[in-house]
Design an enzyme around this catalytic site. Structure first.
Site, mmCIF file in Angstrom:
data_model
loop_
_atom_site.group_PDB
_atom_site.id
_atom_site.type_symbol
_atom_site.label_atom_id
_atom_site.label_comp_id
_atom_site.label_asym_id
_atom_site.label_seq_id
_atom_site.Cartn_x
_atom_site.Cartn_y
_atom_site.Cartn_z
ATOM 1 C CG ASN A 9 -1.470 5.257 -9.123
ATOM 2 O OD1 ASN A 9 -0.774 6.204 -9.496
ATOM 3 N ND2 ASN A 9 -2.796 5.321 -9.028
ATOM 4 C CE LYS A 11 -3.634 6.643 -5.818
ATOM 5 N NZ LYS A 11 -4.888 6.538 -5.092
ATOM 6 C CG HIS A 98 -6.707 6.058 -10.833
ATOM 7 N ND1 HIS A 98 -7.321 6.811 -9.863
ATOM 8 C CD2 HIS A 98 -6.056 5.061 -10.191
ATOM 9 C CE1 HIS A 98 -7.040 6.286 -8.676
ATOM 10 N NE2 HIS A 98 -6.266 5.229 -8.853
ATOM 11 C CD GLU A 100 -6.861 8.943 -6.932
ATOM 12 O OE1 GLU A 100 -5.780 9.175 -7.497
ATOM 13 O OE2 GLU A 100 -6.939 8.204 -5.922
ATOM 14 C CD GLU A 170 -7.172 1.060 -8.727
ATOM 15 O OE1 GLU A 170 -6.223 0.772 -7.988
ATOM 16 O OE2 GLU A 170 -7.302 2.173 -9.250
ATOM 17 N N GLY A 176 -7.579 4.514 -1.040
ATOM 18 C CA GLY A 176 -7.053 5.489 -0.089
ATOM 19 C C GLY A 176 -7.859 5.587 1.196
ATOM 20 C CB SER A 216 -7.011 0.057 1.117
ATOM 21 O OG SER A 216 -7.458 1.406 1.127
ATOM 22 N N GLY A 238 -0.977 4.061 -1.830
ATOM 23 C CA GLY A 238 -0.246 4.454 -0.615
ATOM 24 C C GLY A 238 0.921 3.546 -0.272
#
Ligand code: PGA
Length: 258
Positions: A9, A11, A98, A100, A170, A176, A216, A238
């Site tokens: 992902n 982002k 998601h 976010e 998640e 993150g 993570s 990430g």
């Protein structure tokens, strides 16, 4: 046989030109590995990259997905894209819900439910994201939160094959933050989600739906997570932006497959 999905992902990262470079370097790494039928690798770049990404990965064992879509087919929804538009670009997957999107764009279990219906009816494979916040985990509400996200999100969702739907667990406190759920913590809730999916879709479909872990996941912790019986892959943020790290996670999945 267990199926694995390793999904990146991206982002809101990389310009289209940078994204294409990243994709090309992932593709060249993948071409040196032999990717078996029971491992799917997916990249979810920003919408602006999708058309180029589909073209750049044609014939390569790397699928392309979108990070979001609207539930309506068309109309006055400035800034949105529809399932039909994604399908027309040969995009195969879409992330729905998601954390976010839930946190910054007010997405709810109800709006996710509408998106899941729209995605599945357009033969897009949704990765439906669920997971609790830190406060919910500390209050030991994580099972109840997952139950509600599954119950409302999947309301009246019908599938005839397990491959039509993917769940990504998640925990928000792990996204993150560098703080990962331990393999035991993740397996405990994945096994719970598995039971709910079996209850919802029946044994043969529910036992085969892929449940990915996200939060993570990186080159160092992927093996321990992927070894768990109910962890069928990862949704990686990430670490998916670094070719070596992402390929290392792909290799961890390959090692599990053996
Ligand atoms: P992270 O993101 O790997 O950077 O924690 C995961 C995700 O948000 O899907």
């Amino acid at each position: 046989m267990k199926h694995y999905i390793i999904a990146g992902n991206w982002k809101m990262n990389t310009r289209p030109s940078e994204g294409l470079q990243l994709l090309n370097s992932i593709c060249s790494g993948l071409s040196e590995l032999s990717i078996p039928a029971n491992l799917k690798v997916i990249a979810f770049p920003p919408h602006t990259h999708l058309q180029g990404a589909v073209a750049a990965t044609s014939g390569i064992a790397l699928d392309i997905g979108a990070q979001n879509m609207h539930y309506e087919a068309a109309g006055a929804f400035t800034g949105e894209v529809s399932a039909d538009m994604l399908k027309d670009l040969d995009v195969e997957h879409v992330i729905i819900g998601h954390s976010e999107r839930r946190q910054y764009f007010n997405e709810t279990n109800e709006s996710c439910n509408r998106k899941l219906h729209a995605a599945i009816s357009h033969s897009l494979i949704p990765l439906y994201c669920i997971g609790e916040t830190l406060a919910e985990r500390e209050a030991e509400r994580h099972f109840a939160v997952a139950d509600e996200q599954l119950e409302v999100g999947l309301k009246n969702v019908n599938i005839s094959r397990s491959s039509q739907l993917v769940i990504a667990y998640e925990p928000v406190w792990a996204i993150g933050t560098g703080r990962t759920a331990s393999p035991q913590q993740a397996e405990e809730i994945h096994a719970h989600i598995r039971r709910r999916l079996i209850g919802r879709f029946g044994e043969s479909i529910g036992s085969e739906i892929s449940i990915l872990y996200g939060g993570s996941m990186n080159a160092a912790n992927a093996s321990g997570l992927l070894a768990q019986p109910n962890i069928d892959g990862g949704l990686i943020g990430g670490a998916s932006l670094k070719t070596a790290d992402f390929l290392s996670i792909v290799n961890s999945a390959l090692a599990q497959i053996g």
